[in-house]
Write an enzyme that holds these catalytic residues in place. Structure first.
Site, PDB file in Angstrom:
ATOM      1  CB  CYS A 149      -0.915   0.016   1.220  1.00 39.21           C
ATOM      2  SG  CYS A 149      -1.775   1.605   1.404  1.00 39.21           S
ATOM      3  CB  CYS A 180      -1.780   4.736   4.713  1.00 34.99           C
ATOM      4  SG  CYS A 180      -3.334   3.996   4.195  1.00 34.99           S
ATOM      5  CB  SER A 181      -0.724   0.608   6.605  1.00 35.73           C
ATOM      6  OG  SER A 181      -1.777   1.298   7.261  1.00 35.73           O
ATOM      7  CB  CYS A 182      -4.881  -0.329   2.238  1.00 38.73           C
ATOM      8  SG  CYS A 182      -5.464   1.370   2.417  1.00 38.73           S
TER       9      CYS A 182
END
Lengths: 116, 215
Positions: free
Chosen positions: B115, B118-120
């Site tokens: 991602c 961000c951090s999906c």
């Protein structure tokens, strides 16, 4: 070839790293997941805001660690909820102070309860 | 009393009373309290989510689905065509309304998930992503130098293998379906699931041969 013996616990923890280093990391993740699932927080807007904050901290030279990540996560959550008028900063400040006092005035071993 | 004594008394006071959580944990507690008081969060919502997470969510869900896909070609086709429905065939309800997409490794193709924003990650199904997945370095380098990143995980791709990097977002999250390793003929789905690692579902590990162990 015979299958190796791998118990359920090992399967859950495989890759050598537990999911959350700190309890509050799990809790803040839970708050966001619940709010998104209940359509009280927009997932795309949340991702954008979190990404921007992570980039900002990285540009400022913050260490590339879980602590930086979750601290940013909490900061963004506070900002987003304040802007959305779901949890104003003043209310959060007041409740933080209440919780601190509750912890400090509760004898060790007793449940910590917030009054009022 | 000197200031030194005051500090000692304050320290003793803190130790005699309930342990004050770390600053961010206290802040979060306050935030949760306000959300509950204003009706945006049920009082037990966070605890219920955490209970459900610890009981029902984790990489084993992906491992079970991948093991079934390895064992049943028709299921593999359904997994490719409609990933959430296929998940729900194996684990009822787990992927309802969840935008997860399975991408399949082949002898000529390797897939890697990141991602960049961000951090999906399919957290609600596969559990929390590892720390390195959330790091700035991985998010940047997985796109800029994916083969270099893979090599650091011990995965060296042969020149002829095409590498596809998939960028997860808040409304589309990916999972890699690794290839079934050789030497596993006749294994049960349970035993096959034991070979599938979290890193292989992100794509940083390609070879799940039993001889290599779960890495």
């Amino acid at each position: 070839m015979t299958p190796p013996e791998i118990g359920p616990a090992a399967r859950r923890q495989r890759d050598g790293q537990s999911a959350f280093a700190e309890q509050w990391h799990a809790q803040v993740t839970a708050v966001v997941e619940v709010l998104v699932a209940e359509d009280k927080l927009d997932a795309a807007a949340w991702s954008q805001a979190l990404g921007a904050e992570l980039d900002r901290r990285s540009a400022e030279g913050a260490p590339d660690t879980d602590e930086t990540y979750y601290t940013a996560f909490l900061t963004v959550l506070e900002t987003v909820l304040d802007k959305a008028r779901m949890a104003g900063a003043e209310d959060v400040d007041r409740r933080e102070s209440d919780w601190r006092n509750a912890y400090l005035s509760t004898p060790h071993g007793q449940p910590v309860v917030l009054r009022g | 009393m000197s200031s030194h004594d005051s500090e000692k008394v304050a320290k003793l006071h803190r130790e005699l009373h309930s342990h004050l959580p770390p600053a961010p944990a206290l802040r979060l507690k306050a935030l949760e309290t306000v959300l509950v008081e204003k009706g945006f969060l049920a009082e037990d919502a966070v605890d219920r989510w955490l209970d459900d997470y610890s009981e029902n969510v984790g990489p084993m869900n992906g491992a079970r689905v991948i093991a079934k896909a390895w064992s049943d070609p028709d299921f593999a086709e359904r997994l490719a065509a409609d990933t959430p429905s296929a998940f729900s065939e194996v684990i009822p309800g787990i992927a309802d309304g969840y935008a997860i997409v399975a991408v399949f490794n082949t002898p000529r193709t390797h897939n890697l998930i990141v991602c960049t924003l961000c951090s999906c990650y399919p957290l609600g199904i596969l559990g929390m992503s590892p720390s390195w997945y959330k790091s700035t370095e991985y998010r940047a380098r997985a796109v800029r130098d994916p083969r270099g990143v893979l090599a650091e995980f011990g995965t060296v791709l042969a020149d002829g293998i095409e590498l596809k990097v998939w960028d997860s977002t808040s409304d589309r999250r990916y999972m890699v379906v690794p290839e079934r390793p050789s030497g596993t003929e006749g294994w049960s789905e349970d035993d096959l699931a034991g070979l599938v690692t979290r890193n292989s579902m992100i794509g940083t590990v390609r070879d799940l041969s039993p001889a290599k162990g779960a890495t």
